[in-house]
Design an enzyme around this catalytic site. Structure first.
Site, PDB file in Angstrom:
ATOM      1  N   GLU A  11     -10.474   4.165  -4.578  1.00  0.00           N
ATOM      2  CA  GLU A  11     -10.043   5.129  -3.717  1.00  0.00           C
ATOM      3  C   GLU A  11      -8.961   6.043  -4.607  1.00  0.00           C
ATOM      4  O   GLU A  11      -8.165   6.658  -3.880  1.00  0.00           O
ATOM      5  CB  GLU A  11      -9.528   4.939  -2.525  1.00  0.00           C
ATOM      6  CG  GLU A  11     -10.504   4.207  -1.503  1.00  0.00           C
ATOM      7  CD  GLU A  11     -10.486   4.105  -0.246  1.00  0.00           C
ATOM      8  OE1 GLU A  11     -11.193   4.042   0.620  1.00  0.00           O
ATOM      9  OE2 GLU A  11      -9.043   3.682   0.100  1.00  0.00           O
TER      10      GLU A  11
ATOM     11  N   ASP B   3       0.905  -1.227   0.159  1.00  0.00           N
ATOM     12  CA  ASP B   3      -0.161  -0.214   0.139  1.00  0.00           C
ATOM     13  C   ASP B   3       1.003   1.057   0.100  1.00  0.00           C
ATOM     14  O   ASP B   3       2.066   1.229  -0.043  1.00  0.00           O
ATOM     15  CB  ASP B   3      -0.900   0.023   1.225  1.00  0.00           C
ATOM     16  CG  ASP B   3      -2.242   0.659   0.942  1.00  0.00           C
ATOM     17  OD1 ASP B   3      -2.104   1.961   0.853  1.00  0.00           O
ATOM     18  OD2 ASP B   3      -3.278   0.317   0.635  1.00  0.00           O
TER      19      ASP B   3
ATOM     20  N   HIS C 196      -3.208   3.900  -3.905  1.00  0.00           N
ATOM     21  CA  HIS C 196      -2.689   3.054  -2.849  1.00  0.00           C
ATOM     22  C   HIS C 196      -1.189   2.617  -3.010  1.00  0.00           C
ATOM     23  O   HIS C 196      -0.855   1.516  -2.859  1.00  0.00           O
ATOM     24  CB  HIS C 196      -3.506   1.820  -2.470  1.00  0.00           C
ATOM     25  CG  HIS C 196      -4.965   2.342  -1.714  1.00  0.00           C
ATOM     26  ND1 HIS C 196      -4.884   2.331  -0.544  1.00  0.00           N
ATOM     27  CD2 HIS C 196      -6.212   2.421  -2.406  1.00  0.00           C
ATOM     28  CE1 HIS C 196      -6.365   2.574  -0.194  1.00  0.00           C
ATOM     29  NE2 HIS C 196      -6.679   2.721  -1.537  1.00  0.00           N
TER      30      HIS C 196
END
Length: 614
Positions: A382, A257, A311
């Site tokens: 995201e 991540d 990420h």
């Protein structure tokens, strides 16, 4: 068909007894009697024939102590006593499955040994004066496998049949399965028909039982994140052990991540050099391969996720010094709230073609580590458009190519990135295309998904809440889905906030009852009028590790992961209330197998079925 018979008794039960501790043991004044599917605690006056708690749990109710609940079962009310050294094994099947099956049988044997309360992994001994009086009964284990399959896929037959029959001094336990994976599940069920007899210091097995079993869902997973906080190989092994005890079949490994990049890549060593928390917090290739094999013999695929294009961040800073330009942008950028959902920020640089060269190398190494790939998780959620549209290099590239600068233009380029990623992974996997999994994201929002993602190429993992109308749209457009709705299956919820104060974003805590009652088929039916059994592949509970490491991993995952497992294996029409007594007992089983599950109730409730109610 080939057959091998093993006629040498197995090792005896592993004990660590001392005369001092044994001298204080005494029989309990209490015994148990099965009434209406519950174990009733009574004083042992000798007037009524009572049994021990373990024996009552094994034989009481339609499913005894089995977890997850099988599809159909007939459990006898009698037990016979035996010692682990009195087990004999016959394997019938194709030779290529023997190696896996023998390893699985070793695990089965070890699980039986762990049932003894004084087991400590020491040398196997049965020494007087604690030698059990009953040692003349034998367990003959027969495993019949008709197929050669040694790798799991979404089409693997995981069904099995199990029968135990006792004649004289021999109990024969026969497992019939099409594949190794079904046979392994049968071994797990057989181990749950066995327990320790508290008075005789032997093992006992239900003398007669018949089980037919198959999973309700193809995909039954747990996600564990090792990027926010590093988890040791030993902790992951323990997680795989517990998953096997619950017939979960997918360990979704969110390895990297923006916080850290702990996966060592031989062609890209700078990723861990810049991205690991320390030189000791790294997963080396031999450790990854070990975990893949460790999972397989336990009936589990280890599914890798490389989350992109968001990420990413720490681990990518080396490229400019190597003349490759910025592979990732917004890395550690502040104020983080403007550029990502949590600190630290980072997204791949769509304007830099060298990014794809490095991405191809990452996929090539992952394909070799997680072999054979039958699924791959691309992450893909995201994305913060404000990161891209405030990065001069990317906005200049968008303008120069006449892509535009509005949100739809960025979504389009994001979808182009995703398709290039799929092509690179297919090339890395020797041209073999595997289904890709993506989280719900801006690309899957209302009216968008079929513009950007091919339903035949991608499976959508739903992490929004279970009432999201997007679920209906995905199913009505014939997308295959995996449920991970955060309102029931996010296991990190219910803690204090790790940024600021108050509770974390998905509070409250998801109790085992909520986990158990969360049915993907019911959600689909409520939203669309149909269960869509062909499209709903299964589900997965997620544990994001912002506030988890080795010290708290087990209590976050277990026994709630077991509640998930019964929902996904059996999908029973009943609720948690009918499962509670078995669930509490299964928690004790996990504890004896070396897991540290959260305590659910006082032990008094375990010993007094049905009296801890509201």
């Amino acid at each position: 068909m080939m057959m091998v018979s093993v006629l040498t008794p197995l090792m005896g039960l592993l004990l660590s007894f001392s005369p001092a501790s044994a001298s204080f043991s005494m029989p309990s004044p209490w015994g148990y009697q099965c009434e209406s599917g519950k174990c009733l605690k009574l004083e042992n006056t000798g007037v009524t024939r009572l049994v021990t708690l373990n024996q009552c749990k094994l034989t009481c109710g339609p499913f005894g102590a089995l977890w997850p609940q099988p599809q159909t079962a007939s459990i006898g009310t009698q037990v016979v006593h035996f010692l682990p050294k009195s087990i004999y094994i016959t394997i019938r099947g194709l030779q290529q499955t023997w190696s896996l099956l023998k390893e699985a049988i070793d695990i089965f044997k070890d699980n039986l040994q762990k049932y003894h309360p004084d087991y400590d992994g020491g040398p196997a001994t049965w020494e007087k004066p604690w030698e059990p009086l009953i040692a003349g009964h034998f367990l003959h284990l027969v495993v019949n496998m008709s197929g050669p399959l040694t790798y799991l896929s979404l089409d693997t037959d995981e069904s099995y049949e199990l029968q135990t029959v006792t004649v004289g001094s021999i109990t024969t336990a026969t497992i019939n399965a099409q594949t190794f994976f079904g046979a392994r599940h049968g071994l797990e069920t057989l181990s749950q028909l066995v327990d320790y007899h508290e008075n005789r210091k032997t093992l006992m097995i239900v003398s007669s039982a018949s089980v037919y079993d198959a999973p309700a869902f193809k995909y039954r997973g747990l996600l564990v994140d090792t990027a926010r906080n590093f988890l040791s190989v030993e902790a992951i092994e323990r997680t795989l052990d517990a998953m096997a005890a619950n017939k979960l079949n997918t360990f979704h490994w969110h390895i990297t991540d923006s916080h850290s990049f702990p996966l060592y890549l031989e062609r890209l060593p700078n990723m861990v050099y810049y991205g690991a928390y320390s030189s000791r917090e790294v997963y080396h290739p031999e450790e990854v391969k070990h975990l893949v094999d460790y999972g397989r013999v336990r009936g589990i695929r280890v599914l890798p996720e490389f989350d992109a294009p968001a990420h990413v961040g720490n681990g990518w800073q080396w490229a400019e010094k190597q003349g490759l330009g910025k592979l990732a942008v917004c890395v550690n950028r502040e104020p983080w709230q403007s550029y990502c959902v949590e600190p630290p920020c980072g997204q791949l640089n769509l304007a830099n073609p060298n990014m794809y060269l490095v991405l191809a190398q990452i996929y090539e190494e992952m394909a070799k580590l997680f072999t054979p790939l039958d699924l791959f998780h691309y992450g893909g959620d995201e994305v913060n458009l404000n990161c891209w549209n405030t990065t001069d290099e990317i906005t200049a590239w968008m303008v120069a190519n006449d892509f535009g600068l509005d949100a739809d233009a960025y979504y389009k380029q994001w979808s182009v990135f995703q398709e290039k990623s799929r092509e690179l992974l297919t090339t890395a996997n020797n041209g073999v295309e595997v289904p890709g999994i993506l989280w719900t994201s801006h690309l899957t929002e209302k009216g968008r998904v079929d513009q950007y993602l091919n339903k035949d190429k991608y499976i959508i993992q739903i992490w929004t809440n279970g009432s999201d109308p997007l679920i209906a749209e995905l199913l009505q457009k014939n997308y295959r889905v995996i449920f991970s709705n955060y309102d029931a299956w996010y296991l990190d919820c219910g803690a204090g906030a790790w940024v600021g104060e108050g509770s974390n974003w998905c509070s409250p805590y998801k109790e085992w009852q909520k986990v158990y009652d969360n049915s993907p088929h019911d959600i689909a039916r409520d939203l669309t009028g149909s269960t869509h059994k062909d499209l709903v592949l299964g589900g997965e509970a997620a544990l994001w590790t912002e506030q988890v490491d080795d010290a708290s991993l087990d209590t976050k995952l277990w026994p709630r992961g077991a509640a998930l497992a019964e929902r996904l294996w059996t999908n029973p029409p009943t609720t948690w209330r009918q499962a509670e007594a078995r669930f509490i007992h299964h928690r004790h089983r996990l504890l004896r197998r070396g897991v540290q599950p959260e305590r659910i109730q006082p032990k008094w409730c375990h010993q007094n079925d049905g009296f801890c109610y509201l």
